[in-house]
Design a protein around this motif. Structure first.
Motif, mmCIF file in Angstrom:
data_model
loop_
_atom_site.group_PDB
_atom_site.id
_atom_site.type_symbol
_atom_site.label_atom_id
_atom_site.label_comp_id
_atom_site.label_asym_id
_atom_site.label_seq_id
_atom_site.Cartn_x
_atom_site.Cartn_y
_atom_site.Cartn_z
ATOM 1 N N LEU A 281 -36.393 -69.458 29.208
ATOM 2 C CA LEU A 281 -36.918 -70.900 29.119
ATOM 3 C C LEU A 281 -37.893 -70.822 27.758
ATOM 4 N N VAL A 282 -38.978 -69.853 27.923
ATOM 5 C CA VAL A 282 -39.833 -69.486 26.664
ATOM 6 C C VAL A 282 -39.222 -69.593 25.392
ATOM 7 N N GLU A 283 -38.277 -68.804 25.123
ATOM 8 C CA GLU A 283 -37.258 -68.799 24.135
ATOM 9 C C GLU A 283 -36.828 -69.858 23.653
ATOM 10 N N SER A 284 -36.156 -70.916 24.566
ATOM 11 C CA SER A 284 -35.898 -72.074 24.291
ATOM 12 C C SER A 284 -36.938 -73.088 23.864
ATOM 13 N N PHE A 285 -38.032 -73.229 24.514
ATOM 14 C CA PHE A 285 -39.009 -73.792 24.105
ATOM 15 C C PHE A 285 -39.558 -73.573 22.525
ATOM 16 N N ILE A 286 -39.705 -72.324 22.202
ATOM 17 C CA ILE A 286 -40.268 -71.901 20.939
ATOM 18 C C ILE A 286 -38.861 -72.259 19.827
ATOM 19 N N ALA A 287 -37.759 -71.954 20.176
ATOM 20 C CA ALA A 287 -36.771 -72.450 19.361
ATOM 21 C C ALA A 287 -36.462 -73.877 19.219
ATOM 22 N N THR A 288 -36.787 -74.866 20.073
ATOM 23 C CA THR A 288 -36.719 -76.071 19.951
ATOM 24 C C THR A 288 -37.766 -76.521 19.252
ATOM 25 N N ALA A 289 -39.047 -76.214 19.923
ATOM 26 C CA ALA A 289 -40.311 -76.516 18.976
ATOM 27 C C ALA A 289 -40.243 -76.224 17.318
ATOM 28 N N ASN A 290 -39.715 -74.901 17.013
ATOM 29 C CA ASN A 290 -39.564 -74.401 15.668
ATOM 30 C C ASN A 290 -38.842 -75.343 14.995
ATOM 31 N N ALA A 291 -37.653 -75.907 15.618
ATOM 32 C CA ALA A 291 -36.817 -76.705 14.732
ATOM 33 C C ALA A 291 -36.973 -78.334 14.801
ATOM 34 N N PHE A 292 -38.394 -78.427 15.462
ATOM 35 C CA PHE A 292 -38.857 -79.989 15.461
ATOM 36 C C PHE A 292 -37.710 -80.825 16.231
ATOM 37 N N ASP A 293 -36.976 -80.088 17.211
ATOM 38 C CA ASP A 293 -36.198 -80.795 18.054
ATOM 39 C C ASP A 293 -36.968 -81.437 19.358
#
Length: 108
Positions: free
Chosen positions: A4-16
């Protein structure tokens, strides 16, 4: 919790913003001491993501994660963006469905 944390970081970094929002419970709260405000519900979480991640071109990198129990973790992140560089701490709580229900955020 790690996923979940990795998904949050990935989506936030992609500005998704939509992708990041899908990780939050409907009544989620982000309480960020460093900005002096709390952001409530999906509308508030959206405002937070748009203002502080998209708006400042923020990129996050996971430094460490300490699982306190099944539903809570302390996450340390390296933030860079238009504001410069900061290290932040997110105290993340999830619900029984695996969605984020609260983040208490602050800077070191």
């Amino acid at each position: 919790m790690q996923k979940l944390v990795e998904s949050f970081i990935a989506t936030a970094n992609a500005f998704d913003v939509e992708g990041a929002l899908s990780l939050f419970a409907a009544g989620a709260v982000i309480d960020d001491v460093s900005v002096g405000d709390a952001f409530v519900g999906r509308t508030g979480v959206r405002q937070y993501l748009e203002r502080f991640f998209v708006g400042y071109s923020t990129s996050s990198k996971l430094l460490s994660m300490e699982e306190l129990d099944t539903f809570q973790s302390n996450v340390r992140l390296d933030f860079t963006g238009d504001f410069g560089h900061e290290i932040g701490i997110l105290k993340i709580a999830i619900n029984s469905e695996g969605l984020i229900e609260r983040i208490d955020a602050d800077l070191e």
